[in-house]
Design an enzyme around this catalytic site. Structure first.
Site, PDB file in Angstrom:
ATOM      1  N   GLU A 107      -7.461  -1.223  14.984  1.00 30.32           N
ATOM      2  CA  GLU A 107      -8.042  -2.180  14.039  1.00 30.32           C
ATOM      3  C   GLU A 107      -6.959  -3.149  13.591  1.00 30.32           C
ATOM      4  O   GLU A 107      -5.887  -2.724  13.174  1.00 30.32           O
ATOM      5  CB  GLU A 107      -8.592  -1.414  12.828  1.00 30.32           C
ATOM      6  CG  GLU A 107      -9.117  -2.325  11.732  1.00 30.32           C
ATOM      7  CD  GLU A 107      -9.056  -1.663  10.362  1.00 30.32           C
ATOM      8  OE1 GLU A 107      -9.477  -0.507  10.238  1.00 30.32           O
ATOM      9  OE2 GLU A 107      -8.573  -2.334   9.435  1.00 30.32           O
ATOM     10  N   GLU A 162       1.010   4.060   1.284  1.00 24.15           N
ATOM     11  CA  GLU A 162       0.406   4.823   2.378  1.00 24.15           C
ATOM     12  C   GLU A 162       1.174   6.120   2.575  1.00 24.15           C
ATOM     13  O   GLU A 162       2.341   6.092   2.951  1.00 24.15           O
ATOM     14  CB  GLU A 162       0.476   4.038   3.695  1.00 24.15           C
ATOM     15  CG  GLU A 162      -0.365   2.784   3.746  1.00 24.15           C
ATOM     16  CD  GLU A 162      -1.833   3.055   4.035  1.00 24.15           C
ATOM     17  OE1 GLU A 162      -2.199   4.237   4.217  1.00 24.15           O
ATOM     18  OE2 GLU A 162      -2.597   2.080   4.049  1.00 24.15           O
ATOM     19  N   ARG A 177       0.856  -1.199   0.000  1.00 22.35           N
ATOM     20  CA  ARG A 177       0.000   0.000   0.000  1.00 22.35           C
ATOM     21  C   ARG A 177       0.886   1.241   0.000  1.00 22.35           C
ATOM     22  O   ARG A 177       1.750   1.390   0.875  1.00 22.35           O
ATOM     23  CB  ARG A 177      -0.860   0.063   1.270  1.00 22.35           C
ATOM     24  CG  ARG A 177      -1.657  -1.199   1.566  1.00 22.35           C
ATOM     25  CD  ARG A 177      -3.098  -1.091   1.126  1.00 22.35           C
ATOM     26  NE  ARG A 177      -3.768  -2.370   1.286  1.00 22.35           N
ATOM     27  CZ  ARG A 177      -4.807  -2.584   2.080  1.00 22.35           C
ATOM     28  NH1 ARG A 177      -5.299  -1.601   2.798  1.00 22.35           N
ATOM     29  NH2 ARG A 177      -5.362  -3.770   2.140  1.00 22.35           N
ATOM     30  N   SER A 195     -10.369  -6.491   9.039  1.00 18.70           N
ATOM     31  CA  SER A 195     -11.690  -6.091   8.576  1.00 18.70           C
ATOM     32  C   SER A 195     -12.159  -7.081   7.530  1.00 18.70           C
ATOM     33  O   SER A 195     -11.366  -7.793   6.916  1.00 18.70           O
ATOM     34  CB  SER A 195     -11.684  -4.662   8.046  1.00 18.70           C
ATOM     35  OG  SER A 195     -10.964  -4.598   6.847  1.00 18.70           O
ATOM     36  N   ARG A 254       0.271  -5.873  12.719  1.00 22.97           N
ATOM     37  CA  ARG A 254      -0.520  -5.108  13.696  1.00 22.97           C
ATOM     38  C   ARG A 254      -0.947  -6.009  14.845  1.00 22.97           C
ATOM     39  O   ARG A 254      -1.009  -5.594  16.000  1.00 22.97           O
ATOM     40  CB  ARG A 254      -1.765  -4.537  13.031  1.00 22.97           C
ATOM     41  CG  ARG A 254      -1.472  -3.293  12.249  1.00 22.97           C
ATOM     42  CD  ARG A 254      -2.768  -2.557  11.996  1.00 22.97           C
ATOM     43  NE  ARG A 254      -2.557  -1.475  11.058  1.00 22.97           N
ATOM     44  CZ  ARG A 254      -3.525  -0.713  10.580  1.00 22.97           C
ATOM     45  NH1 ARG A 254      -4.779  -0.943  10.950  1.00 22.97           N
ATOM     46  NH2 ARG A 254      -3.264   0.255   9.757  1.00 22.97           N
ATOM     47  N   ARG A 304       1.371   2.648  12.785  1.00 19.37           N
ATOM     48  CA  ARG A 304       0.662   1.424  12.402  1.00 19.37           C
ATOM     49  C   ARG A 304       0.474   1.242  10.894  1.00 19.37           C
ATOM     50  O   ARG A 304      -0.224   0.349  10.452  1.00 19.37           O
ATOM     51  CB  ARG A 304      -0.687   1.376  13.091  1.00 19.37           C
ATOM     52  CG  ARG A 304      -1.564   2.561  12.751  1.00 19.37           C
ATOM     53  CD  ARG A 304      -2.792   2.486  13.590  1.00 19.37           C
ATOM     54  NE  ARG A 304      -3.820   3.362  13.098  1.00 19.37           N
ATOM     55  CZ  ARG A 304      -5.097   3.180  13.329  1.00 19.37           C
ATOM     56  NH1 ARG A 304      -5.490   2.144  14.008  1.00 19.37           N
ATOM     57  NH2 ARG A 304      -5.978   4.017  12.889  1.00 19.37           N
ATOM     58  N   HIS A 305       1.078   2.135  10.118  1.00 14.89           N
ATOM     59  CA  HIS A 305       1.017   1.992   8.663  1.00 14.89           C
ATOM     60  C   HIS A 305       2.412   1.780   8.096  1.00 14.89           C
ATOM     61  O   HIS A 305       3.340   2.512   8.442  1.00 14.89           O
ATOM     62  CB  HIS A 305       0.441   3.250   8.007  1.00 14.89           C
ATOM     63  CG  HIS A 305      -1.024   3.403   8.214  1.00 14.89           C
ATOM     64  ND1 HIS A 305      -1.547   4.178   9.214  1.00 14.89           N
ATOM     65  CD2 HIS A 305      -2.077   2.861   7.554  1.00 14.89           C
ATOM     66  CE1 HIS A 305      -2.877   4.117   9.156  1.00 14.89           C
ATOM     67  NE2 HIS A 305      -3.221   3.327   8.164  1.00 14.89           N
TER      68      HIS A 305
END
Ligand code: AMO
Length: 434
Positions: A357, A214, A212, A360, A408, A220-221
């Protein structure tokens, strides 16, 4: 045979052994020199009394630079002064690789090293036992996930990482040149794991890198992480999916506690098995809770880092480390998630762990026409997704699944402040090397 700091015990007393490791410290006291040798499992002491040690051996030890790799042969003697209960009196010392000086960073020095320095010299940083222990736990976690899923009838699959279209939104796509054509690095196995649901391979999982782009610089990314994905067909509702994840997390965490005890001790981490069943909050309720606690948030908005953290604190007060948030607004969820008819919500869930999170997923839209409509409403051109849509036109069972960020999860399980601690060579906007 090579011995190591863990395999030497009373049985080796008065025997000759050969060990290899890094020269963590050399203390020359004139009449005697102590060499602290570090290996994977800990440290051991080589004791060289000048009177009883060959001059060339003495010379080699005394001129060793810190962090050089040496192979030592000598006799094991019990010693009450040494923590391990023994020392090695050397008969030969071979320098396998001399370390240059000065070192780019210390390994055991008690000074705080800047995070950037640590990641610039990650090989050196990983010589610290507590930095390495994280990877022993991560490896164990992955094995346990595998065990649980296979025991529950899932088949492990591998889907392409070089792809023609993204599934998780254009903003975080890494674009690459693919023999003159535009391609992307896969953001998730989403499209492929769903396509498999039309084949009869009705329970699949994948553990693989996801990419990703990001732009956010957070704890956390990262731009490359390990995604643990699952997809299952013939479900009645997303609850079937949630049950698998919850079972898996409980299994993994309780087994890490048992089988990972040694690494956890090195880390000084106490891992608690979350209380199950995990509470299920609707998105509306979660928003209500953080609003009542003082956060300004409108219905429809993402909880955001702050909201998730606050919710984590509120749930912790009730003794819950893991909890579900279901029924997010459909607008906030990707095209592949099923809408909850007659509402503005969706058949989706997030799993949060201590205020973050980690996963998901949800039930997918498996009806061809509805899926195409949803894509169009999200501004996507179904023509770009022909390969994905085809299976939906020829018999696609109801299905659902999840994506879970392994790092994570490990970060939260071990109580680490930054996801990068769980990645050997992290990738983010500012880091492509080492
Ligand atoms: P989502 O985009 O929420 O869902 O990602 C799933 C999980 O992956 C982890 N994750 C990340 N970890 C580290 N750095 C990042 N930049 C990052 N981005 C995501 C998170 C997150 O919960 N296809 C869907 C899943 C599904 O519906 O099956 C998806 O990718 O832990």
């Amino acid at each position: 045979m090579l011995y190591d700091s863990r395999s030497i015990g009373a049985e080796e007393f008065d025997k000759e052994v050969t060990v290899e490791g890094w020269a963590q410290e050399v203390r020359n006291l004139g009449g005697i020199t102590f060499l602290i040798l570090r290996d994977r499992y800990g440290v051991l002491q080589v004791t060289a009394p000048k009177k009883r040690t060959a001059p060339e051996v003495m010379q080699t030890i005394n001129s060793l630079s810190r962090e050089s790799v040496v192979r030592v042969t000598g006799t094991v003697k019990p010693s009450a002064q040494v923590k391990s209960g023994y020392e090695i009196i050397p008969s030969s010392v071979l320098v396998q690789s001399a370390a240059m000086t000065p070192l780019p960073m210390g390994v055991v020095d008690k000074v705080d090293v800047e995070v950037e320095t640590r990641f610039n010299h990650r090989f050196m940083d990983l010589r610290r036992p507590e930095a390495r222990a994280v990877f022993e736990i991560k490896s164990l976690t992955l094995r346990l996930i595998d065990e649980y899923l296979v025991d529950n009838g899932f088949v492990e699959v591998f889907t392409p990482k070089l792809v023609a279209s993204g599934a998780e939104g254009g903003a975080t796509l890494f674009r690459i040149d693919y023999f003159g054509k535009v391609a992307y690095l896969a953001q998730s196995p989403q499209l492929y794991k769903q396509m498999l649901m039309s084949t009869g391979l009705d329970r699949v999982f994948e553990i693989s890198p996801a990419f990703r782009a990001e732009p956010s610089d957070t704890v956390r990314h990262v731009s490359e992480f390990i995604s643990f994905d699952g997809e299952m067909a013939h479900i009645d509702s997303q609850r079937d999916v949630m049950e698998v994840i919850e079972g898996c997390m409980q299994y993994v965490i309780s087994e890490v506690k048992e089988r990972g005890a040694r690494s956890l001790e090195v880390l000084g981490s106490e891992v608690a098995v979350p209380k199950a069943p995990y509470p299920v909050l609707t998105y509306e309720r979660a928003v209500g809770m953080v609003r009542d606690a003082g956060l300004r948030l409108e219905l429809g908005e993402d909880l955001g880092t702050e909201g998730e953290k606050l919710l984590g604190d509120l749930m912790a007060q009730e003794g819950h480390e893991m909890y579900w948030i279901i029924e997010y607004p459909e607008e906030a969820k990707p095209f592949y998630i099923m809408e909850k008819d007659g509402t503005t919500y969706s058949h989706s869930f997030d799993l949060d762990y201590r205020g973050q999170e980690i996963s998901s997923g949800g039930q997918r839209e498996h009806r061809y026409d509805r899926l195409v409509q949803r894509m169009e409403r999200k501004g996507l051109d179904p023509k770009d997704f022909g390969f994905y849509l085809n299976p939906f036109a020829y018999g696609m069972p109801p299905h659902g699944g999840w994506g879970l960020g392994v790092e994570r999860m490990v970060q939260k399980m071990l109580g680490l402040g930054n996801i990068r601690e769980t990645i050997l060579f992290p990738r983010d906007r500012n880091r492509l090397v080492p």
